[in-house]
Design a protein around this motif. Sequence first.
Motif, PDB file in Angstrom:
ATOM      1  N   ARG A  77      11.430 -69.784  86.565  1.00 45.45           N
ATOM      2  CA  ARG A  77      10.435 -69.218  85.650  1.00 45.45           C
ATOM      3  C   ARG A  77      11.111 -68.969  84.299  1.00 45.45           C
ATOM      4  O   ARG A  77      12.170 -68.338  84.235  1.00 45.45           O
ATOM      5  CB  ARG A  77       9.908 -67.911  86.230  1.00 45.45           C
ATOM      6  CG  ARG A  77       8.866 -67.233  85.384  1.00 45.45           C
ATOM      7  CD  ARG A  77       8.499 -65.883  86.003  1.00 45.45           C
ATOM      8  NE  ARG A  77       7.593 -65.166  85.158  1.00 45.45           N
ATOM      9  CZ  ARG A  77       6.290 -65.046  85.377  1.00 45.45           C
ATOM     10  NH1 ARG A  77       5.759 -65.572  86.459  1.00 45.45           N
ATOM     11  NH2 ARG A  77       5.517 -64.378  84.543  1.00 45.45           N
ATOM     12  N   GLU A  83       6.397 -69.985  77.077  1.00 42.83           N
ATOM     13  CA  GLU A  83       6.566 -71.125  77.987  1.00 42.83           C
ATOM     14  C   GLU A  83       5.955 -70.896  79.371  1.00 42.83           C
ATOM     15  O   GLU A  83       5.896 -71.810  80.186  1.00 42.83           O
ATOM     16  CB  GLU A  83       8.054 -71.440  78.139  1.00 42.83           C
ATOM     17  CG  GLU A  83       8.721 -71.849  76.847  1.00 42.83           C
ATOM     18  CD  GLU A  83      10.220 -72.018  77.002  1.00 42.83           C
ATOM     19  OE1 GLU A  83      10.755 -71.770  78.111  1.00 42.83           O
ATOM     20  OE2 GLU A  83      10.872 -72.383  76.015  1.00 42.83           O
ATOM     21  N   ILE A  84       5.509 -69.685  79.646  1.00 43.25           N
ATOM     22  CA  ILE A  84       5.013 -69.330  80.982  1.00 43.25           C
ATOM     23  C   ILE A  84       3.797 -70.156  81.391  1.00 43.25           C
ATOM     24  O   ILE A  84       3.726 -70.656  82.517  1.00 43.25           O
ATOM     25  CB  ILE A  84       4.687 -67.820  81.076  1.00 43.25           C
ATOM     26  CG1 ILE A  84       5.956 -66.999  80.901  1.00 43.25           C
ATOM     27  CG2 ILE A  84       3.982 -67.477  82.378  1.00 43.25           C
ATOM     28  CD1 ILE A  84       6.933 -67.096  82.035  1.00 43.25           C
ATOM     29  N   ASP A  85       2.811 -70.320  80.503  1.00 40.46           N
ATOM     30  CA  ASP A  85       1.601 -71.057  80.870  1.00 40.46           C
ATOM     31  C   ASP A  85       1.915 -72.505  81.247  1.00 40.46           C
ATOM     32  O   ASP A  85       1.381 -73.022  82.223  1.00 40.46           O
ATOM     33  CB  ASP A  85       0.566 -71.012  79.745  1.00 40.46           C
ATOM     34  CG  ASP A  85      -0.131 -69.664  79.648  1.00 40.46           C
ATOM     35  OD1 ASP A  85      -0.125 -68.915  80.653  1.00 40.46           O
ATOM     36  OD2 ASP A  85      -0.676 -69.366  78.573  1.00 40.46           O
ATOM     37  N   ARG A  88       3.495 -72.528  84.683  1.00 40.66           N
ATOM     38  CA  ARG A  88       2.508 -72.286  85.737  1.00 40.66           C
ATOM     39  C   ARG A  88       1.688 -73.540  86.039  1.00 40.66           C
ATOM     40  O   ARG A  88       1.326 -73.790  87.189  1.00 40.66           O
ATOM     41  CB  ARG A  88       1.583 -71.140  85.349  1.00 40.66           C
ATOM     42  CG  ARG A  88       2.233 -69.793  85.480  1.00 40.66           C
ATOM     43  CD  ARG A  88       1.261 -68.684  85.178  1.00 40.66           C
ATOM     44  NE  ARG A  88       1.901 -67.400  85.353  1.00 40.66           N
ATOM     45  CZ  ARG A  88       1.690 -66.366  84.565  1.00 40.66           C
ATOM     46  NH1 ARG A  88       0.841 -66.436  83.560  1.00 40.66           N
ATOM     47  NH2 ARG A  88       2.318 -65.227  84.794  1.00 40.66           N
ATOM     48  N   ARG A  89       1.368 -74.321  85.025  1.00 36.28           N
ATOM     49  CA  ARG A  89       0.595 -75.550  85.237  1.00 36.28           C
ATOM     50  C   ARG A  89       1.359 -76.566  86.082  1.00 36.28           C
ATOM     51  O   ARG A  89       0.758 -77.416  86.733  1.00 36.28           O
ATOM     52  CB  ARG A  89       0.175 -76.162  83.906  1.00 36.28           C
ATOM     53  CG  ARG A  89      -0.983 -75.424  83.245  1.00 36.28           C
ATOM     54  CD  ARG A  89      -1.544 -76.203  82.074  1.00 36.28           C
ATOM     55  NE  ARG A  89      -0.575 -76.391  81.003  1.00 36.28           N
ATOM     56  CZ  ARG A  89      -0.346 -75.516  80.016  1.00 36.28           C
ATOM     57  NH1 ARG A  89      -1.033 -74.396  79.955  1.00 36.28           N
ATOM     58  NH2 ARG A  89       0.554 -75.764  79.095  1.00 36.28           N
TER      59      ARG A  89
END
Length: 98
Positions: A77, A83-85, A88-89
Amino acid sequence: MIVTYVPQRTDRSVRYSFSDEIVTATIGGVSDTFDFSELPDGEAAGIISTLDPCPVLSARRVDGELHVTLLRAIGPRPSDPAEIDAWRRLWTDVEEVV
């Protein structure tokens, strides 16, 4: 060939190349080649690889069309919230025609 990528959390990257019905996977600079050109209709049994883990989860031919399921390596992560979205994709199965 229809390829489905299934996400897996790992620190190792996996790269794929395709030529007709041949899949070459590379993990950590080591490659293995999987030739499905002779696979008849039905499921391939016991796919074995020199790579650990085996990046080819399954292969089957349905009405003459090859379907291959491959691992998609996903890194840790990210700490940057921007950059999280995108990270997650990556956790969604992806299908493409090669």
